[in-house]
Motif scaffolding. Structure first.
Motif, PDB file in Angstrom:
ATOM      1  N   GLU A  66      39.077  40.187  50.132  1.00 52.41           N
ATOM      2  CA  GLU A  66      38.041  40.834  49.328  1.00 52.41           C
ATOM      3  C   GLU A  66      38.322  42.561  49.192  1.00 52.41           C
ATOM      4  OE1 GLU A  66      34.075  39.902  50.786  1.00 52.41           O
ATOM      5  OE2 GLU A  66      34.244  38.047  50.188  1.00 52.41           O
ATOM      6  N   VAL A  67      38.330  42.768  48.006  1.00 49.05           N
ATOM      7  CA  VAL A  67      38.455  44.298  48.000  1.00 49.05           C
ATOM      8  C   VAL A  67      37.136  44.955  47.718  1.00 49.05           C
ATOM      9  CG1 VAL A  67      39.685  45.976  46.344  1.00 49.05           C
ATOM     10  CG2 VAL A  67      40.585  43.723  46.547  1.00 49.05           C
ATOM     11  N   ASN A  68      36.631  45.628  48.803  1.00 51.75           N
ATOM     12  CA  ASN A  68      35.379  46.138  48.707  1.00 51.75           C
ATOM     13  C   ASN A  68      35.609  47.617  48.502  1.00 51.75           C
ATOM     14  OD1 ASN A  68      34.335  43.718  49.937  1.00 51.75           O
ATOM     15  ND2 ASN A  68      35.482  44.168  51.566  1.00 51.75           N
ATOM     16  N   SER A  69      36.405  48.297  47.845  1.00 50.42           N
ATOM     17  CA  SER A  69      36.352  49.576  47.501  1.00 50.42           C
ATOM     18  C   SER A  69      34.998  50.178  46.826  1.00 50.42           C
ATOM     19  CB  SER A  69      37.603  50.271  46.804  1.00 50.42           C
ATOM     20  OG  SER A  69      37.638  51.287  46.343  1.00 50.42           O
ATOM     21  N   THR A 102      34.821  43.068  44.918  1.00 43.82           N
ATOM     22  CA  THR A 102      33.488  42.877  45.039  1.00 43.82           C
ATOM     23  C   THR A 102      32.743  43.998  44.358  1.00 43.82           C
ATOM     24  OG1 THR A 102      33.516  44.116  47.226  1.00 43.82           O
ATOM     25  CG2 THR A 102      33.898  41.728  47.354  1.00 43.82           C
ATOM     26  N   ASN A 103      33.140  45.158  44.073  1.00 46.45           N
ATOM     27  CA  ASN A 103      32.469  46.304  43.554  1.00 46.45           C
ATOM     28  C   ASN A 103      32.260  45.915  41.969  1.00 46.45           C
ATOM     29  OD1 ASN A 103      31.401  48.452  42.336  1.00 46.45           O
ATOM     30  ND2 ASN A 103      32.686  49.814  43.261  1.00 46.45           N
ATOM     31  N   HIS A 104      31.050  45.729  41.425  1.00 48.16           N
ATOM     32  CA  HIS A 104      30.833  45.268  40.156  1.00 48.16           C
ATOM     33  C   HIS A 104      31.487  46.232  38.966  1.00 48.16           C
ATOM     34  CE1 HIS A 104      27.344  47.830  40.864  1.00 48.16           C
ATOM     35  NE2 HIS A 104      27.267  47.936  39.630  1.00 48.16           N
ATOM     36  N   THR A 105      31.750  47.419  39.509  1.00 50.10           N
ATOM     37  CA  THR A 105      32.190  48.356  38.386  1.00 50.10           C
ATOM     38  C   THR A 105      33.863  48.931  38.565  1.00 50.10           C
ATOM     39  OG1 THR A 105      31.487  50.204  39.650  1.00 50.10           O
ATOM     40  CG2 THR A 105      30.067  49.181  37.941  1.00 50.10           C
ATOM     41  N   SER A 106      34.720  47.992  39.578  1.00 48.77           N
ATOM     42  CA  SER A 106      35.883  48.428  39.954  1.00 48.77           C
ATOM     43  C   SER A 106      36.992  47.506  39.056  1.00 48.77           C
ATOM     44  CB  SER A 106      36.062  48.177  41.121  1.00 48.77           C
ATOM     45  OG  SER A 106      35.229  49.088  42.117  1.00 48.77           O
ATOM     46  N   VAL A 107      38.125  47.990  38.925  1.00 50.13           N
ATOM     47  CA  VAL A 107      39.397  47.436  38.451  1.00 50.13           C
ATOM     48  C   VAL A 107      40.498  47.577  39.253  1.00 50.13           C
ATOM     49  CG1 VAL A 107      38.645  47.051  36.085  1.00 50.13           C
ATOM     50  CG2 VAL A 107      39.835  49.321  36.764  1.00 50.13           C
ATOM     51  N   LEU A 108      41.371  46.779  39.334  1.00 50.85           N
ATOM     52  CA  LEU A 108      42.887  47.336  40.133  1.00 50.85           C
ATOM     53  C   LEU A 108      43.564  47.878  39.030  1.00 50.85           C
ATOM     54  CD1 LEU A 108      44.112  44.068  41.829  1.00 50.85           C
ATOM     55  CD2 LEU A 108      43.069  46.147  42.910  1.00 50.85           C
ATOM     56  N   ALA A 109      44.140  49.060  39.195  1.00 46.74           N
ATOM     57  CA  ALA A 109      44.718  49.868  38.431  1.00 46.74           C
ATOM     58  C   ALA A 109      45.888  50.648  38.845  1.00 46.74           C
ATOM     59  CB  ALA A 109      43.566  50.846  37.903  1.00 46.74           C
ATOM     60  N   ASP A 110      46.374  51.343  37.782  1.00 48.46           N
ATOM     61  CA  ASP A 110      47.490  52.336  37.969  1.00 48.46           C
ATOM     62  C   ASP A 110      47.458  53.522  36.917  1.00 48.46           C
ATOM     63  OD1 ASP A 110      49.923  53.510  39.404  1.00 48.46           O
ATOM     64  OD2 ASP A 110      50.607  53.339  37.494  1.00 48.46           O
ATOM     65  N   GLN A 111      47.220  54.633  37.409  1.00 44.09           N
ATOM     66  CA  GLN A 111      47.075  55.708  36.377  1.00 44.09           C
ATOM     67  C   GLN A 111      48.434  56.875  36.696  1.00 44.09           C
ATOM     68  OE1 GLN A 111      42.982  57.163  35.764  1.00 44.09           O
ATOM     69  NE2 GLN A 111      42.591  56.291  37.647  1.00 44.09           N
TER      70      GLN A 111
END
Length: 165
Positions: A66-69, A102-111
């Motif tokens: 679970e990614v909880n960030s 788990t955070n409803h507004t998160s994505v895995l990403a790279d910037q």
């Protein structure tokens, strides 16, 4: 009769000698993310410690992670790396391998890096996703977003993955 009694005693002695091993094993829990031979409790810990091998970082997922960030952009790499060409998330021979944001507004990403990202043999979920302005529907579902200087030439690949929502 003596042989039967001795056989029973031998069986009991063998079973009792295994009890300490079984008791110790119950206390250990497998860590659901591995980078190389090192296990981590969370994906965030693995990302903070991972270093590339021949330009590639591979996260082996062995259970439900679970990614909880609380961050909207959950970076797949830590800052300060060089010579990274790819990031791989791989289900490690386990039908329970899952990444859940788990955070409803998160994505895995790279910037920051010009990399390719791949997901293989994983369940990828993002329950309760919500619309986020410039990311739109990407945050409604599990998504990996590349937004860097050469993003048009980088890819995100999903192989043998399931998306429950």
């Amino acid at each position: 009769m003596k042989h039967k009694l001795l056989s029973i005693l031998l069986c009991l002695a063998m079973a009792l000698s295994l009890l300490p091993t079984a008791a110790l094993a119950e206390g250990e829990t497998a860590k659901p993310v591995k980078v190389g031979e090192t296990g981590f409790e969370t994906l965030e810990e693995a990302i903070a410690a991972a270093e590339p091998v021949n330009g590639v970082i591979t996260y082996a997922i062995t259970g439900k992670v679970e990614v909880n960030s609380t961050e909207a952009w959950i970076q797949v790499l830590k800052d300060g790396l060089s010579n990274v060409t790819a990031v791989k998330f791989v289900g490690a021979e386990n039908s329970n391998a899952e990444i859940c944001i788990t955070n409803h507004t998160s994505v895995l990403a790279d910037q920051k890096y010009d990399i390719d990202v791949s997901f293989e043999d994983l369940k990828l979920s993002h329950p309760n996703g919500a619309w986020v302005n410039d990311l739109g529907h990407a945050t409604n579902y599990f998504a990996c977003v590349l937004r860097n200087t050469d993003a048009a030439n980088n890819t995100v690949t999903y192989t043998n993955c399931t998306f429950p929502n």
